[in-house]
Design an enzyme around this catalytic site. Sequence first.
Site, mmCIF file in Angstrom:
data_model
loop_
_atom_site.group_PDB
_atom_site.id
_atom_site.type_symbol
_atom_site.label_atom_id
_atom_site.label_comp_id
_atom_site.label_asym_id
_atom_site.label_seq_id
_atom_site.Cartn_x
_atom_site.Cartn_y
_atom_site.Cartn_z
ATOM 1 N N LYS A 108 -9.950 9.235 9.930
ATOM 2 C CA LYS A 108 -8.722 8.945 10.555
ATOM 3 C C LYS A 108 -8.763 8.403 11.872
ATOM 4 O O LYS A 108 -9.605 8.478 12.529
ATOM 5 C CB LYS A 108 -8.040 10.404 10.834
ATOM 6 C CG LYS A 108 -6.461 10.546 10.930
ATOM 7 C CD LYS A 108 -5.957 10.438 9.433
ATOM 8 C CE LYS A 108 -4.563 10.958 9.394
ATOM 9 N NZ LYS A 108 -4.226 11.214 8.078
ATOM 10 N N TYR A 226 12.667 13.033 -1.245
ATOM 11 C CA TYR A 226 13.515 12.141 -2.181
ATOM 12 C C TYR A 226 12.928 11.943 -3.476
ATOM 13 O O TYR A 226 13.598 11.923 -4.532
ATOM 14 C CB TYR A 226 14.211 11.077 -1.445
ATOM 15 C CG TYR A 226 14.638 9.751 -2.582
ATOM 16 C CD1 TYR A 226 15.857 10.204 -3.325
ATOM 17 C CD2 TYR A 226 14.081 8.815 -2.645
ATOM 18 C CE1 TYR A 226 16.406 9.274 -4.285
ATOM 19 C CE2 TYR A 226 14.566 7.755 -3.595
ATOM 20 C CZ TYR A 226 15.588 8.196 -4.234
ATOM 21 O OH TYR A 226 15.919 7.391 -5.197
HETATM 22 N N1 GLU Z 1 -2.304 8.590 5.582
HETATM 23 C C1 GLU Z 1 -2.340 9.173 4.221
HETATM 24 C C2 GLU Z 1 -3.082 10.480 4.200
HETATM 25 O O1 GLU Z 1 -3.227 11.191 5.031
HETATM 26 C C3 GLU Z 1 -2.686 8.104 3.431
HETATM 27 C C4 GLU Z 1 -4.419 7.782 3.703
HETATM 28 C C5 GLU Z 1 -4.996 6.666 2.894
HETATM 29 O O2 GLU Z 1 -4.252 6.271 1.974
HETATM 30 O O3 GLU Z 1 -6.186 6.278 3.470
HETATM 31 O O4 GLU Z 1 -3.234 10.751 2.998
#
Ligand code: GLU
Length: 422
Positions: A108, A226
Amino acid sequence: MSTFESRRLLDEAERILKRAVELLGYGDDVYEALRTPERVIQVKIPVRMDDGTVRYFIGWRSQHNSALGPYKGGIRYHPAVTMEEVIALSMMMTWKNALAGLPYGGGKGGVRVDPHKLSPRELEQLSRGYIRAIAKYIGPDLDIPAPDVYTNPQIMAWMMDEYYRVTGMHHYGVITGKPVELGGLQTREIATGFGVAVVAREIAKRMWGGIEGRTVAVQGYGNAGYYAAKFLHEMGAVVVAVSDSKGGIYSSKGLNPDEVKRVKARTGSVIHYEGAERRITNEELLELDVDVLVPAAIENVITEHNAPRIKAKLIVEAANGPTTAEADRMLAERGVVVVPDILANAGGVVTSHIEWVNNRMGGWITEEEARRRLEETMARNAAKVWDFWHKEFDTQKHPMRDAAYALAVKRVVDAMKLRGLL
Ligand code: GLU
C-alpha cells in the site's frame, strides 16, 4: 488519520493476524514473521508549486509480504495519512489478495497531501515525483500500485508514463486502474459493487436457495453502494432502502436503483427521490426488517450498541470495516451471517489482476470476458470461504471473518514454507 487512530488500526491488524495464527494452530514464529512489512520506503517529494515556491510532500510505500508474488495495492492521497496507516493497510492487502487467490503479495502507498488543494499541474508533478522516488522498488513483477482514496485513473496514467520515462520501457503492467485508453478496463467502474452483488447472491443461494425476492437495504450510495444496489436489483432482489450521508429512503415495493441514482446526480442526494414511501435515517436503515444489509459507506457503523437490533440475516460488507469485532461476535451468536470486507469488496483488486494479465498479453481480453472472469472469481471465492467456514468452524462461535482470515493466512504461510521462509 490521527496518530492515535492509525496506531489503533495497526493494533487491530496485528490482532487479526494473531487470531488467525492461533486458529490455525501455528506458533509465535509465524506471527512474528508476518507482523511487520518486508520493506517500507519513505520518500520526500519536491514539487515546484504554481506560485514558484518549492514544497515538500512526504509519502510511503509499504511492502508487507511477497510470498505469493509481486506486492499489490493502492496509493492514497490524504492530508492525514501516516506511515502506520499505510503499513496496516498493506498487511490487509496481503490477506485480501491471498484470499482472492491472486498471485500477489500485499502493498500500500500513501502521500500526505490534500489533493483538492493542488492545481492539476501540481498534482501531476507530485504523482510523477512519487513514482520517481519509488521507481527502483516497483515494477510489473515487483510491486504494482493502483488507485485508492483520492487517486484516480488520470493519476495512474501520469504514474505509468513516469515509470516509462525512468526505465525507458513501456510497462503497462506496472500499475492498474488506468484509463481505458491506456490499457485500463471498463469493468473497473462496476467492479466493487458488482463483486458485492455476486458474493451476496452466492451466499443467499446457500442460505435460502436464491437471492430472488429477498429484501435489501444499502447504506451509502457512492460507486460501491450504487452498483451493488443496481446489480442486486437486476438479480431479482428487492432493494427497499438506500441512503447517503444526507439520509435515506424506504419503499416496501422496492426502489429502482438507476432512477434513484439520476435523482442523486441532479439534486445531490437520494433523499430527494419522490417515488419512496418515506424518509429514514442512516441508523434506521441499519435496523430495518430486511433479509440483506449492505453497509457501503464508512467504518464502524455496526457496533455492540445496535447489533442486538439488527434484523437482517445476511450482512455483506461493501465498505471497509463497517462491523466492529464485538458486533461481529454478537451477530454470529444470533446466526446472522456477516460476509467480511476482504471477501466481499475484493472486486477492485480482482479486476486489477485481470487488467494486469491483459496488459502483459498486449491487450487481448474483451469487456465481456473481463466481467465474466470477475464474476467467476468472486463466486468461487465466496464458495471457498463458505465451505471452509462450515467444515472447520462452529459457525455460531466464529464469524465468517475468522474463516476468511484463516484461509488467507494459511495460503501465505504455505507459500512461505515452500520458499523456505518459515
Ligand atoms: N485500492 C483497492 C483495494 O484496496 C484496489 C487495490 C488494487 O487494485 O491493487 O482493494
